[in-house]
Design a protein around this motif. Structure first.
Motif, PDB file in Angstrom:
ATOM      1  N   ALA A 127      45.836  45.333  46.232  1.00 16.47           N
ATOM      2  CA  ALA A 127      44.106  44.413  45.086  1.00 16.47           C
ATOM      3  C   ALA A 127      44.594  43.700  44.396  1.00 16.47           C
ATOM      4  O   ALA A 127      43.634  42.623  44.219  1.00 16.47           O
ATOM      5  N   THR A 177      45.140  39.901  46.024  1.00 17.90           N
ATOM      6  CA  THR A 177      44.295  40.114  46.493  1.00 17.90           C
ATOM      7  C   THR A 177      42.361  39.588  45.828  1.00 17.90           C
ATOM      8  O   THR A 177      41.664  38.362  46.002  1.00 17.90           O
ATOM      9  N   PHE A 178      42.291  41.070  44.640  1.00 19.86           N
ATOM     10  CA  PHE A 178      40.866  40.430  43.859  1.00 19.86           C
ATOM     11  C   PHE A 178      41.108  39.601  42.716  1.00 19.86           C
ATOM     12  O   PHE A 178      40.522  38.418  43.179  1.00 19.86           O
ATOM     13  N   GLU A 179      41.870  39.828  41.732  1.00 23.41           N
ATOM     14  CA  GLU A 179      42.386  39.271  40.876  1.00 23.41           C
ATOM     15  C   GLU A 179      42.845  37.351  40.466  1.00 23.41           C
ATOM     16  O   GLU A 179      42.915  37.303  40.229  1.00 23.41           O
ATOM     17  N   TYR A 185      40.401  35.274  42.225  1.00 20.00           N
ATOM     18  CA  TYR A 185      39.441  34.520  41.761  1.00 20.00           C
ATOM     19  C   TYR A 185      40.218  34.145  40.494  1.00 20.00           C
ATOM     20  O   TYR A 185      39.129  33.019  39.930  1.00 20.00           O
ATOM     21  N   SER A 210      35.904  37.456  37.415  1.00 21.06           N
ATOM     22  CA  SER A 210      37.869  38.385  37.410  1.00 21.06           C
ATOM     23  C   SER A 210      38.022  39.220  36.726  1.00 21.06           C
ATOM     24  O   SER A 210      38.298  40.210  37.146  1.00 21.06           O
ATOM     25  N   ARG A 245      35.593  42.160  38.247  1.00 21.34           N
ATOM     26  CA  ARG A 245      36.337  42.745  38.850  1.00 21.34           C
ATOM     27  C   ARG A 245      37.420  43.921  39.152  1.00 21.34           C
ATOM     28  O   ARG A 245      37.913  44.321  39.262  1.00 21.34           O
ATOM     29  N   ARG A 246      38.164  43.161  38.463  1.00 21.53           N
ATOM     30  CA  ARG A 246      39.128  43.876  37.139  1.00 21.53           C
ATOM     31  C   ARG A 246      38.952  45.284  36.553  1.00 21.53           C
ATOM     32  O   ARG A 246      39.864  46.427  37.381  1.00 21.53           O
ATOM     33  N   GLY A 276      38.233  47.280  39.920  1.00 23.61           N
ATOM     34  CA  GLY A 276      39.249  47.697  40.414  1.00 23.61           C
ATOM     35  C   GLY A 276      40.220  48.421  39.663  1.00 23.61           C
ATOM     36  O   GLY A 276      40.021  49.811  40.653  1.00 23.61           O
ATOM     37  N   SER A 282      32.664  45.435  46.843  1.00 23.42           N
ATOM     38  CA  SER A 282      32.053  44.587  45.475  1.00 23.42           C
ATOM     39  C   SER A 282      30.875  44.221  45.604  1.00 23.42           C
ATOM     40  O   SER A 282      30.769  41.960  45.452  1.00 23.42           O
TER      41      SER A 282
END
Length: 136
Positions: free
Chosen positions: A33, A36-38, A41, A81, A84-85, A88, A109
């Motif tokens: 995760a 992918t996400f952090e 971004y 970012s 989003r962190r 998450g 999201s």
């Protein structure tokens, strides 16, 4: 991330987030995760910063507004970012409410996608406006 005593409020298998011992599968899930996400971004924000540096350093002074536009766009993505962190972290751990019960909610999201869409469309419209001003 920016919450007071977040490690005491979030729990996984009845353990506080700070003192939990994760299994191998859970560590793999968290790392995936984060990549992918952090990571996506942050890489995008770094790419925007790099491009703005190229524009600011190589081209003439009439392009400085375009370089600054990409710098601001990179900062916007970096802020998304960080948000989003935080989201998450909330998605992985359960939150303890006032009555001692556990709440684990999954949120898509969609709000992050909406913010990035608005940010990107605004940046592209600004870029087109700046290019039109250069042409005239």
């Amino acid at each position: 991330m920016f919450e007071r005593r977040a490690s005491e409020r979030y729990r996984l298998r009845e353990h506080r987030a700070r003192s939990v011992v994760l299994g191998n599968d859970e560590i793999v899930q968290i790392r995936a995760a984060q990549r992918t996400f952090e990571g996506a971004y942050v890489r995008t924000a770094l790419a925007q910063f790099s491009f703005s540096l190229v524009v600011l350093r190589i081209f003439t002074n009439e392009f400085w507004r375009i370089g600054m536009l990409f710098t601001v766009y990179g900062f916007g993505i970096l802020l998304v970012s960080l948000f989003r962190r935080q989201q998450g972290n909330k998605a992985f751990f359960a939150q303890v409410d006032e009555h001692g019960g556990h709440q684990k909610r999954f949120r898509t999201s969609g709000n992050v996608v909406l913010v990035l869409t608005v940010l990107s469309v605004g940046a592209y419209i600004s870029l087109m406006t700046l290019i039109m001003e250069l042409a005239s």
